[in-house]
Scaffold this active site. Structure first.
Site, PDB file in Angstrom:
ATOM      1  N   ASP A  16       0.856  -1.171   0.000  1.00 58.68           N
ATOM      2  CA  ASP A  16       0.000   0.000   0.000  1.00 58.68           C
ATOM      3  C   ASP A  16       0.900   1.232   0.000  1.00 58.68           C
ATOM      4  OD1 ASP A  16      -2.504   1.421   0.282  1.00 58.68           O
ATOM      5  OD2 ASP A  16      -1.900   1.804   2.354  1.00 58.68           O
ATOM      6  N   ASP A  18      -0.270   5.309   0.699  1.00 61.84           N
ATOM      7  CA  ASP A  18      -0.578   6.328   1.692  1.00 61.84           C
ATOM      8  C   ASP A  18      -0.887   5.681   3.037  1.00 61.84           C
ATOM      9  OD1 ASP A  18      -0.808   8.929   2.509  1.00 61.84           O
ATOM     10  OD2 ASP A  18      -2.419   9.461   1.141  1.00 61.84           O
ATOM     11  N   LYS A 187      -8.882  -3.479  -3.594  1.00 62.05           N
ATOM     12  CA  LYS A 187      -8.710  -4.212  -2.346  1.00 62.05           C
ATOM     13  C   LYS A 187      -9.944  -4.039  -1.478  1.00 62.05           C
ATOM     14  CE  LYS A 187      -4.886  -1.914  -1.458  1.00 62.05           C
ATOM     15  NZ  LYS A 187      -3.605  -1.415  -0.876  1.00 62.05           N
ATOM     16  N   ASP A 212      -1.937  -0.446   5.927  1.00 64.34           N
ATOM     17  CA  ASP A 212      -2.347   0.098   7.219  1.00 64.34           C
ATOM     18  C   ASP A 212      -3.828  -0.083   7.505  1.00 64.34           C
ATOM     19  OD1 ASP A 212      -2.716   2.093   5.079  1.00 64.34           O
ATOM     20  OD2 ASP A 212      -3.459   3.381   6.678  1.00 64.34           O
TER      21      ASP A 212
END
Length: 277
Positions: A16, A18, A187, A212
């Site tokens: 990922d 950000d 996702k 995250d």
């Protein structure tokens, strides 16, 4: 499987961006070292972001500004998955896009027929140029029978000072108005995993999705035969694990901690017979 063993058996890291690699416009400590360790060990990585507000080319430029230079094949977005999904499931159909100019350009360059009149399908992305007119048109078209599709379900996008509404929040407004729910493809959906495996030639059990968010990044891996690794550098806090239905295969503070553990492993050699980046 313990954390070190999981990193050892992972051949492809799907990262990922950000909240994981950088936050807003600031690269996170240890991110570049993590990539260096992956390369040293002969492993591979690709970036995959659900954030469809920017084109892959824009992300490549942003990463280059952070001294991270990668190829186009190493940069995937939920917009790319949607384009593939439309080609396979809605070939030649007309699409009304609720998205940024970047996403619109990506669609057009890939031969997707866009329209502002009654479409066959409405596609919603993370539209930071959203207007009431766009929202009204999307709702009207969906009520009149257009398919309702969306690039990803993320509710909020992390920024330096907190969070801003993401694609899932826009879709929630449309759903409340129309009574319809969208089909997502980013996702944590199967379409994302299928695309990553197809493009890289990686074996499912040797792929780890790193991010995250429990409900997108981690869920992608654990729900589809790969691995899901949570980093606590973005949206999810450790206490969120207590009530989460999705259980990560491993939890790390950030990519820097992962880099430290990878640094303990002996160097490997990349297998030149593998496909993809």
């Amino acid at each position: 499987m313990d954390r070190k063993k999981l990193l050892e058996v992972t051949e492809l890291f799907v990262l990922d961006m950000d909240g994981t690699f950088y936050l807003d416009n600031q690269i996170l400590d240890g991110s570049l070292e993590f990539l260096n360790q992956v390369k040293r060990l002969g492993k591979r990585f690709v970036f995959f972001t659900n954030n469809s507000s920017k084109s892959p080319e824009t992300y490549l430029k942003k990463l280059a500004g952070m001294n991270c230079h990668i190829s186009r094949s190493q940069m995937l977005t939920s917009g790319d998955v949607m384009i593939q999904y439309l080609k396979e499931n809605h070939p030649g159909q007309r699409i009304y896009l609720v998205g940024t100019p970047d996403l619109e350009q990506n669609f057009q360059e890939n031969g997707i027929a866009l329209t502002k009149d009654m479409p066959d399908a409405v596609v919603v992305g993370f539209d930071m140029t959203l207007t009431y007119e766009k929202l009204e048109r999307a709702c009207t078209y969906i009520r009149n029978g257009a398919a309702f599709l969306a690039t990803h379900p993320d509710i909020n996008c992390p920024v330096k000072d907190g969070f801003i509404p993401d694609c899932g929040s826009i879709c929630a407004a449309i759903s409340l108005s129309t009574g319809r729910t969208p089909t997502y493809v980013g996702k944590p959906c199967r379409e994302t995993v299928d695309m990553v495996l197809s493009l890289t030639g990686a074996k499912r059990e040797q792929v780890s999705f790193v991010g995250d968010r429990l409900y997108t990044d981690v869920k992608t891996g654990v729900n589809h035969g790969a691995h899901g690794i949570l980093v606590l550098s973005g949206e999810t806090k450790r206490e969120d694990l207590e009530t989460s239905e999705t259980i990560p295969d491993a939890v790390f503070e950030d990519l820097g901690e992962m880099a430290g553990i990878l640094g303990e492993l002996p160097s490997g050699q990349a297998d030149s017979s593998r496909g993809g980046p």
